[in-house]
Design a protein around this motif. Structure first.
Motif, mmCIF file in Angstrom:
data_model
loop_
_atom_site.group_PDB
_atom_site.id
_atom_site.type_symbol
_atom_site.label_atom_id
_atom_site.label_comp_id
_atom_site.label_asym_id
_atom_site.label_seq_id
_atom_site.Cartn_x
_atom_site.Cartn_y
_atom_site.Cartn_z
ATOM 1 N N ALA A 146 -5.662 0.927 18.894
ATOM 2 C CA ALA A 146 -4.830 -0.259 18.726
ATOM 3 C C ALA A 146 -3.830 -0.028 17.598
ATOM 4 O O ALA A 146 -4.177 0.500 16.540
ATOM 5 C CB ALA A 146 -5.684 -1.483 18.409
ATOM 6 N N VAL A 147 -2.581 -0.418 17.843
ATOM 7 C CA VAL A 147 -1.541 -0.413 16.821
ATOM 8 C C VAL A 147 -1.248 -1.870 16.471
ATOM 9 O O VAL A 147 -0.867 -2.661 17.346
ATOM 10 C CB VAL A 147 -0.265 0.290 17.314
ATOM 11 N N ILE A 148 -1.449 -2.230 15.210
ATOM 12 C CA ILE A 148 -1.338 -3.616 14.775
ATOM 13 C C ILE A 148 -0.263 -3.694 13.695
ATOM 14 O O ILE A 148 -0.359 -3.013 12.665
ATOM 15 C CB ILE A 148 -2.672 -4.127 14.199
ATOM 16 N N VAL A 149 0.761 -4.511 13.920
ATOM 17 C CA VAL A 149 1.824 -4.702 12.937
ATOM 18 C C VAL A 149 1.743 -6.139 12.430
ATOM 19 O O VAL A 149 1.781 -7.084 13.222
ATOM 20 C CB VAL A 149 3.206 -4.413 13.543
ATOM 21 N N ARG A 150 1.607 -6.283 11.111
ATOM 22 C CA ARG A 150 1.435 -7.602 10.506
ATOM 23 C C ARG A 150 2.449 -7.828 9.398
ATOM 24 O O ARG A 150 2.894 -6.884 8.752
ATOM 25 C CB ARG A 150 0.038 -7.742 9.900
ATOM 26 N N THR A 151 2.785 -9.087 9.177
ATOM 27 C CA THR A 151 3.499 -9.480 7.968
ATOM 28 C C THR A 151 2.635 -10.474 7.208
ATOM 29 O O THR A 151 1.835 -11.214 7.815
ATOM 30 C CB THR A 151 4.860 -10.129 8.275
ATOM 31 N N GLY A 152 2.769 -10.474 5.891
ATOM 32 C CA GLY A 152 1.980 -11.387 5.076
ATOM 33 C C GLY A 152 2.239 -11.180 3.608
ATOM 34 O O GLY A 152 3.254 -10.590 3.221
#
Length: 208
Positions: A146-152
């Motif tokens: 899985a490739v997970i791109v997050r902002t926070g």
């Protein structure tokens, strides 16, 4: 104490690992010079992230629902470990050979190195903080990848919203081994669009 507060507020994290100064698999990091305050940025409301799968991805179609739920649980455990300031529990969510690269370029290697590095951060700079994920996109190039791109951002004690200057974006690579999802790679970057004021690179200066 005033300089410490300036330093702390300029350390963002995009939903996950943090991201201070110095390599923490060796001696303690050197002191960091005080950074001038920047103008207050608009607050960004902290909203629960939804793990959105990439449309049309065949792997998502076959495996998405159960795997997305497992990845949400993994993220929640990560946020809980951060809030407790527990480097070992935080590192336990990673593979034994995992890599964590912080926004300042620090590279924490292996689960043991991540545990030691994160515990140093929690004990020295990040006590009482918590991480907030604002957006999240998940895709499955392979059924067990899985490739997970997050902002926070990181919220300091007493804060309830992210500011635009504190936002970062990170890429997380998770793998499923023996039916369990774990992170194996993490890269974090402060959000500094082209056209930002000259000299504002988002990097903290090193000393020594």
């Amino acid at each position: 104490m005033r300089a410490t507060r300036r330093f702390r507020r300029l350390i963002p994290v995009g939903g996950l690992a943090v991201l201070l100064i110095g390599g923490l698999t060796g001696p303690p990091v050197p002191a960091v010079a005080a950074v001038p305050q920047v103008a207050a940025a608009p607050a960004v409301a902290a909203a629960p992230a939804v793990a959105a799968a990439a449309p049309g991805d065949a792997a998502t179609d076959r495996h998405g629902k159960g795997d997305l739920a497992a990845l949400r649980q993994l993220r929640q455990r990560q946020e809980d470990a951060w809030a407790r300031g527990d480097g070992s529990d935080y590192a336990a969510l990673h593979t034994a050979d995992a890599d964590v690269v912080t926004f300042s370029g620090d590279h924490l290697r292996t689960r043991a190195g991540i545990a030691a590095g994160m515990q140093y951060y929690f004990d020295t700079y990040l006590g009482g903080t918590r991480i907030v994920t604002l957006t999240e996109r998940v895709r499955f190039p392979e059924p067990d990848l899985a490739v997970i791109v997050r902002t926070g951002c990181v919220l300091w004690p007493g804060e309830s919203t992210c500011t635009e200057e504190g936002l970062s974006i990170n890429t997380n690579i998770a793998v499923k081994r023996h039916g369990t999802w774990l992170y194996t790679s993490f890269q974090n970057t402060r959000i500094r669009p082209l056209g930002a004021p000259a000299g504002d690179t988002g990097a903290l200066p090193r000393t020594g």
